[in-house]
Design a protein around this motif. Structure first.
Motif, PDB file in Angstrom:
ATOM      1  N   LYS A 253     -20.048 -20.994  32.652  1.00  0.00           N
ATOM      2  CA  LYS A 253     -20.874 -21.272  31.630  1.00  0.00           C
ATOM      3  C   LYS A 253     -20.202 -22.262  31.341  1.00  0.00           C
ATOM      4  O   LYS A 253     -21.561 -22.607  31.191  1.00  0.00           O
ATOM      5  N   THR A 254     -18.585 -22.254  31.865  1.00  0.00           N
ATOM      6  CA  THR A 254     -19.374 -23.789  30.587  1.00  0.00           C
ATOM      7  C   THR A 254     -19.542 -24.910  31.624  1.00  0.00           C
ATOM      8  O   THR A 254     -19.756 -25.579  30.993  1.00  0.00           O
ATOM      9  N   SER A 255     -19.206 -24.804  32.618  1.00  0.00           N
ATOM     10  CA  SER A 255     -19.389 -25.560  34.090  1.00  0.00           C
ATOM     11  C   SER A 255     -21.323 -25.941  33.968  1.00  0.00           C
ATOM     12  O   SER A 255     -21.784 -27.193  33.548  1.00  0.00           O
TER      13      SER A 255
ATOM     14  N   VAL B 220     -24.083 -21.996  22.536  1.00  0.00           N
ATOM     15  CA  VAL B 220     -23.220 -21.282  22.556  1.00  0.00           C
ATOM     16  C   VAL B 220     -22.275 -20.430  23.406  1.00  0.00           C
ATOM     17  O   VAL B 220     -23.112 -19.704  24.023  1.00  0.00           O
ATOM     18  N   ASP B 221     -21.294 -21.956  23.886  1.00  0.00           N
ATOM     19  CA  ASP B 221     -20.807 -20.830  24.982  1.00  0.00           C
ATOM     20  C   ASP B 221     -19.300 -19.369  24.322  1.00  0.00           C
ATOM     21  O   ASP B 221     -18.617 -19.944  23.174  1.00  0.00           O
ATOM     22  N   THR B 222     -19.478 -18.580  24.891  1.00  0.00           N
ATOM     23  CA  THR B 222     -18.527 -17.944  24.928  1.00  0.00           C
ATOM     24  C   THR B 222     -17.234 -17.541  26.500  1.00  0.00           C
ATOM     25  O   THR B 222     -17.299 -17.503  26.815  1.00  0.00           O
TER      26      THR B 222
ATOM     27  N   LEU C 216     -10.772 -19.416  31.078  1.00  0.00           N
ATOM     28  CA  LEU C 216     -10.453 -20.603  30.282  1.00  0.00           C
ATOM     29  C   LEU C 216     -11.438 -20.440  28.924  1.00  0.00           C
ATOM     30  O   LEU C 216      -9.967 -20.449  28.222  1.00  0.00           O
ATOM     31  N   THR C 217     -12.031 -19.938  28.924  1.00  0.00           N
ATOM     32  CA  THR C 217     -12.290 -20.498  26.906  1.00  0.00           C
ATOM     33  C   THR C 217     -12.100 -19.191  26.255  1.00  0.00           C
ATOM     34  O   THR C 217     -12.407 -17.735  26.338  1.00  0.00           O
ATOM     35  N   SER C 218     -11.352 -19.607  25.247  1.00  0.00           N
ATOM     36  CA  SER C 218     -10.946 -18.887  24.615  1.00  0.00           C
ATOM     37  C   SER C 218     -11.544 -18.323  23.091  1.00  0.00           C
ATOM     38  O   SER C 218     -10.691 -17.483  22.444  1.00  0.00           O
TER      39      SER C 218
HETATM   40 MG    MG Z   1     -15.643 -21.226  29.853  1.00  0.00          MG
END
Ligand code: MG
Ligand code: GTP
Ligand code: ZN
Ligand code: ZN
Length: 549
Positions: free
Chosen positions: A58-60, A146-148, A78-80
């Protein structure tokens, strides 16, 4: 409807709201309602929320769309923290805590300390959202990505964080991947959205990990699942490699960018935003305005307002036959001004710094140098403005050492005038002696520095052959006028005028946006550009204050 038109409609709605305030029968009750509407207008963020199991990319994918690698990614969950990315003229990260008095701005490079599982495990820091602003043209269209945190990892807090944010979404981007597409939690998510009215786009990421046959099979499989889950309007499906897309964008390799699949996703998102989302939002706002107006007692004024709301609503509808989804997309996001164009007037800046240097020397000289004292005295001192400018940066002792000759000069002049028999002419003689812009040394130093800076600029422009250079700052009106007066090349003048017009328009928009966010009590949403809009707007019209602070 392009972003420009959209904003103009929005400002028109805000104007109507302000006029309704004047017509409001009960100010207090009205104010709460109006503030709520202003808030909606000011917040107006189109939340495109990325969801999916952890490590899907997602972040990528967000990095790939933005063509940068600033958001932290990794092979383990990873993403928190909810991380939104929106347009801003300068890079900026606002960390908003659930206790909002703690909000802070942090450098982009330190983002991992706030939004990742390693830096902030399970969001122990209590961050509500990290709001990243970036000068990316794609974002200028009005997206809030919006990244989750990923669903379904062993870290339950992260799943809860994501789930609690889902109602804020205007549309979803479900990111799954070719290795084991559509996990249990992703299917559960899809079933839930299928019952709501929100749009969802499905991305199958990591296409670089499979060959053509496997890719086709996986796409068929996912397509089938989607068709079975959604009774109608099954989501559009995209095959993408976020990794290859980012690498290709960074290498400016258009063939590989196309092959990564990212472009068709981007086109679809822009199309969606332009043809559907914006007009829906505006029309909904008009409806709410009309509701409010209906509650006013009927009068000529309120009838007039109701008519104007209806007219605006019709105009928005006409501009957007695309509500049915058939209008051609015209996206005219124009390139924003360069950083240089946002710099304050360079002629003002040159004059200020010269004057600053001069003032430092002057203050010292007139306390010790009789020649300097004499010179100041024979000019009668400084003009009123600069007298106080001087006072503000001098000590009482320095003033008392340097200034007596000025007072004595005036004493001598008056003594001479007392014996003058020409009483009639006396007042005008006295007036003529008063220190003004032409006799004040500060004023003269500034005028000289301005003339020199303008001459330089004029020479540069003439030499570069009619190209208004990108490096030119946002000139103030007085200096712009003087500059134009020195030029002969019609084409160059035309270019400068268009450029200045674009800057003025842009600032007017920044000011209106800033006003709207103040009306809506959403000051924390102000971008750096909007925050300084009042000052920069005036600075385009008037010369800078004589001395830089
Ligand atoms: Mg992420
Ligand atoms: N091969 C391949 N790997 C990818 C691709 N996109 C992302 N990855 C890798 O997948 C891993 C996870 O990527 P992230 O972007 O951190 O995934 P995420 O969905 O944000 O993960 P969470 O934040 O934990 O939910 C990283 O090692 C990425 O390098 C891709 O297109 N192809
Ligand atoms: Zn200027
Ligand atoms: Zn002066």
């Amino acid at each position: 409807m392009d972003l420009r038109e959209y904003e103009q409609h929005k400002f028109a709605i805000a104007d109507l709201l302000r006029q309704m305030e004047l017509a409001a029968p009960d100010r207090q009750e009205w104010r709460d309602q109006a503030t709520a509407l202003f808030t909606r207008l000011a917040e107006d963020r189109f939340n495109l929320v990325l969801v999916g199991r952890f490590s899907r990319g997602k972040t990528s994918l967000m990095n790939a769309i933005l063509g940068m690698d600033q958001l932290p990614t990794g092979i383990i969950p990873l993403t928190s923290v909810i991380t939104s990315v929106a347009y801003g003229s300068v890079e900026r990260v606002r960390v908003r805590y659930t206790k909002n008095f703690m909000d802070e701005d942090v450098p982009l490079a330190s983002l991992p300390r706030y939004v990742t599982q390693q830096g902030n495990p399970g969001n122990a820091k209590g961050i509500k959202e990290a709001e990243v602003q970036l000068p990316s043209e794609f974002l200028r269209r009005g997206f809030h990505f919006v990244d989750t945190p990923g669903l379904g990892s062993a870290i339950e807090e992260n799943t809860r964080t994501t789930e609690s944010y889902l109602p804020e979404a205007d549309a979803y981007l479900l990111v799954t991947s070719f290795d084991s597409p559509l996990s249990g939690e992703e299917m559960r998510f899809l079933r839930e959205v299928s019952a709501s009215s929100r749009s969802v786009f499905v991305v199958l990421n990591k296409q670089d990990m499979v060959n053509d046959r496997e890719r086709g099979e996986a796409l068929d499989y996912v397509r089938g699942k989607l068709d079975a889950t959604f009774e109608q309007n099954a989501p559009k499906l995209f095959s993408v490699s976020a990794r290859q897309a980012l690498a290709a964008k960074q290498a400016h390799d258009s063939e590989r960018i196309e092959a990564s699949g990212i472009l068709s996703l981007e086109r679809e998102l822009v199309d969606f935003l332009l043809t559907q989302k914006r007009s829906e939002f505006l029309l909904r706002m008009c409806d709410r305005l009309a509701d409010l107006a209906r509650r006013f007692p009927a009068s000529e004024q309120t009838l007039g307002l109701a008519e104007r709301i209806a007219a605006l609503s019709r105009r928005i509808g006409v501009d957007n036959p695309g509500r049915a989804g058939s209008a051609p997309v015209q996206d005219s996001v124009t390139a924003g001004p360069t950083a240089a164009q946002l710099r304050p007037c360079e002629v003002c800046a040159a004059a200020s710094s010269t004057l600053w240097e001069f003032q430092r020397r002057f203050q010292y000289e007139i306390t010790i140098n009789p020649a300097a004292q004499h010179d100041l005295a024979t000019h009668g001192g400084l003009c009123s403005f600069h007298t106080w400018q001087y006072e503000a940066s001098s000590s009482p002792q320095g003033i008392c050492e340097g200034y007596p000759p000025v007072l004595e000069y005036w004493a001598a002049w008056m003594r001479g005038a007392a014996s003058d028999r020409d009483v009639q002419g006396l007042a005008s003689k006295l007036n003529a002696r008063l220190t003004d812009e032409t006799s004040c040394v500060y004023c003269r130093v500034r005028a000289k520095a301005e003339s020199e800076a303008l001459a330089d600029l004029s020479r540069q422009l003439t030499e570069t052959q009619a190209q208004a250079p990108d490096s030119l700052s946002a000139l103030c009106l007085p200096h712009f006028a003087r500059l134009v007066g020195t030029l002969r090349n019609e084409q160059l003048i035309g270019e400068l005028l268009s450029r200045q017009a674009a800057l003025l328009d842009r600032l007017a928009e920044d000011m209106k946006r800033s006003a709207l966010k103040h009306d809506g009590v959403r000051r924390y949403l102000l971008s750096a550009e909007e925050e300084s809009a009042s000052n920069r707007g005036l600075a385009l019209l008037a010369r800078a204050r004589p001395i830089a602070d």
